[in-house]
Design a protein around this motif. Structure first.
Motif, mmCIF file in Angstrom:
data_model
loop_
_atom_site.group_PDB
_atom_site.id
_atom_site.type_symbol
_atom_site.label_atom_id
_atom_site.label_comp_id
_atom_site.label_asym_id
_atom_site.label_seq_id
_atom_site.Cartn_x
_atom_site.Cartn_y
_atom_site.Cartn_z
ATOM 1 N N UNK A 1 0.857 -1.342 0.696
ATOM 2 C CA UNK A 1 -0.004 -0.205 0.107
ATOM 3 C C UNK A 1 0.980 1.669 -0.067
ATOM 4 N N UNK A 2 2.148 1.059 0.770
ATOM 5 C CA UNK A 2 3.105 2.378 0.799
ATOM 6 C C UNK A 2 3.865 2.383 0.154
ATOM 7 N N UNK A 3 4.148 1.982 -1.165
ATOM 8 C CA UNK A 3 5.022 1.339 -2.508
ATOM 9 C C UNK A 3 3.946 1.830 -3.335
ATOM 10 N N UNK A 4 2.965 1.410 -3.928
ATOM 11 C CA UNK A 4 2.366 0.800 -5.310
ATOM 12 C C UNK A 4 0.905 2.188 -4.716
ATOM 13 N N UNK A 5 0.420 3.109 -3.689
ATOM 14 C CA UNK A 5 -0.709 3.328 -3.154
ATOM 15 C C UNK A 5 -2.078 2.277 -3.225
ATOM 16 N N UNK A 6 -2.851 2.752 -2.222
ATOM 17 C CA UNK A 6 -4.332 1.471 -1.797
ATOM 18 C C UNK A 6 -4.889 0.584 -2.788
ATOM 19 N N UNK A 7 -5.723 1.668 -3.740
ATOM 20 C CA UNK A 7 -5.813 1.190 -5.287
ATOM 21 C C UNK A 7 -5.280 0.457 -5.769
ATOM 22 N N UNK A 8 -3.954 0.632 -5.809
ATOM 23 C CA UNK A 8 -2.773 -0.131 -7.235
ATOM 24 C C UNK A 8 -2.209 -1.320 -6.269
ATOM 25 N N UNK A 9 -2.236 -0.942 -4.700
ATOM 26 C CA UNK A 9 -1.702 -2.586 -3.970
ATOM 27 C C UNK A 9 -3.299 -3.493 -4.229
ATOM 28 N N UNK A 10 -4.150 -3.216 -4.152
ATOM 29 C CA UNK A 10 -5.344 -4.240 -4.085
ATOM 30 C C UNK A 10 -5.395 -4.875 -5.385
ATOM 31 N N UNK A 11 -5.401 -4.163 -6.623
ATOM 32 C CA UNK A 11 -5.121 -4.897 -8.242
ATOM 33 C C UNK A 11 -4.105 -5.546 -7.873
ATOM 34 N N UNK A 12 -2.877 -5.204 -7.573
ATOM 35 C CA UNK A 12 -1.622 -6.053 -7.681
ATOM 36 C C UNK A 12 -2.267 -7.493 -6.758
ATOM 37 N N UNK A 13 -2.802 -7.251 -6.105
ATOM 38 C CA UNK A 13 -2.768 -8.012 -4.850
ATOM 39 C C UNK A 13 -3.972 -9.504 -5.492
ATOM 40 N N UNK A 14 -4.584 -9.089 -6.062
ATOM 41 C CA UNK A 14 -5.754 -9.821 -6.718
ATOM 42 C C UNK A 14 -5.746 -10.630 -7.705
ATOM 43 N N UNK A 15 -3.944 -9.369 -9.027
ATOM 44 C CA UNK A 15 -3.385 -10.525 -9.281
ATOM 45 C C UNK A 15 -2.536 -11.905 -9.263
ATOM 46 N N UNK A 16 -1.974 -11.466 -8.434
ATOM 47 C CA UNK A 16 -1.151 -11.785 -7.787
ATOM 48 C C UNK A 16 -1.899 -13.645 -7.214
ATOM 49 N N UNK A 17 -2.918 -12.830 -6.232
ATOM 50 C CA UNK A 17 -3.938 -14.195 -6.172
ATOM 51 C C UNK A 17 -4.129 -15.621 -7.213
ATOM 52 N N UNK A 18 -3.994 -14.946 -7.497
ATOM 53 C CA UNK A 18 -4.121 -16.238 -9.708
ATOM 54 C C UNK A 18 -2.160 -16.731 -9.490
ATOM 55 N N UNK A 19 -1.417 -16.731 -8.542
ATOM 56 C CA UNK A 19 -0.276 -17.261 -8.369
ATOM 57 C C UNK A 19 -0.263 -17.472 -7.373
#
Length: 341
Positions: free
Chosen positions: A181-199
């Motif tokens: 969240x601190x590196x990317x911003x909250x919305x972008x971090x959750x977008x990342x985590x949703x994509x990461x969830x696939x792996x």
């Protein structure tokens, strides 16, 4: 008659003198580090003080939930180790006790700041950076490319190869969530985590479990604190540690006395003892390779050094706030956990 009475008095005195451990009482401890260091610390303290330690090993998130649930009738005296955010949350909730150890002056600045920021309701005992460890043999066998950055973990070739912990139970995973969240911003971090969830193959309860699974060959990679990955390497497993190129967060493993502790004097005794340089220097004997908080403690040669890692300016005050943590975890449950594999 007088001789008999005198003999009984002498016997009673001898019997009492032979029971120093009983006289020392007990201590109810929750340990949120790896079980090996928990057992070593407990054994060393008992041997040195004669105080009987009733130790339970729980992850940071689980401990925070437990002491909050037991606030009116605490069953725990002291909480040692685990990520600092839940310790700070417990402090802000009034669940822990203000205590200024006479050892404070001997500590690193980051450990002192942890104490000052909490109103002296917690203190830093070690520090460690977040990253991951991957099994080099699995990666070579499957022809996978070494992931050097957070972005690389989204590569489709890593589907089913990654494990990380659940941030509800694990302080490690909450640190990962807060760092992103601190590196990317909250919305972008959750977008990342949703994509990461696939792996992600599995969300574990314990923070160090993912890299242990990678060491056993049950996963390719574990998102963990780097010292936990180094510990597997030291055990002889083919694990390589990575600090992400975009930057990463870190933990200040902390220690807190529980408000309402039934064995307060013994809790303070543990607190002061655990900050001693000789005690912290022994942690490496349990393959615990964090950076110690006492300036005079020996830094393990295997420990990932902060100067070699691109660290973010982790905002402990914001992400150690109970409301912020609750909001982030609810969003993770809703957007990531609900669709977890």
């Amino acid at each position: 008659m007088k001789t008999t009475t005198l003999s009984l008095m002498l016997f009673a005195g001898t019997a009492l003198a032979a029971l120093p451990a009983q006289a020392a009482g007990s201590l109810n401890l929750i340990c949120s580090a790896d079980v090996v260091i928990c057992e070593q610390m407990t054994g060393d303290f008992q041997k040195e003080t004669g105080i009987k330690v009733n130790m339970v090993r729980l992850s940071s998130g689980e401990t925070y939930a437990k002491i909050r649930a037991e606030a009116r009738n605490p069953k725990t005296d002291i909480w040692w180790a685990g990520t600092g955010d839940p310790h700070l949350q417990a402090a802000s909730d009034g669940l822990t006790l203000e205590y200024k150890s006479p050892m404070l002056d001997q500590l690193q600045d980051w450990a002192k700041k942890q104490a000052e920021g909490s109103g002296y309701r917690t203190v830093g005992v070690y520090a460690g950076a977040l990253g991951w460890g991957y099994n080099t043999e699995i990666f070579q066998k499957k022809g996978l490319k070494e992931p050097k950055c957070w972005a690389d973990l989204l590569d489709a070739s890593l589907k089913g190869e990654i494990q990380m912990a659940n941030p509800n139970s694990s302080g490690t995973a909450y640190t990962a969530l807060a760092s992103l969240v601190q590196i990317m911003g909250e919305d972008q971090a959750f977008d990342y985590l949703k994509k990461l969830n696939g792996n992600i193959a599995q969300y574990t309860k314990s923070g160090s479990a993912p890299v242990k699974a990678a060491a056993r060959g049950e996963a390719g990679l574990g998102i963990v604190f780097m010292h936990d990955a180094v510990a597997q390497t030291a055990e002889g497993f083919p694990i390589k540690s990575i600090a992400p190129c975009e930057g990463t967060g870190y933990e200040i493993g902390s220690m807190s006395i529980i408000r309402g502790a039934k064995n307060l004097d013994n809790a303070k005794a543990w607190y002061d003892w655990a900050l001693k340089p000789e005690v912290q220097s022994r942690m490496k004997d349990a393959k615990s390779f964090q950076l110690p908080s006492n300036k005079s403690a020996e830094v393990p040669k295997e420990a990932p050094k902060f100067e070699d890692i691109k660290l973010i300016d982790y905002d402990f005050a914001t992400f150690g706030d109970a409301e912020k943590r609750k909001a982030l975890l609810e969003r993770w449950d809703r957007e990531v956990g609900a669709s977890a594999n």
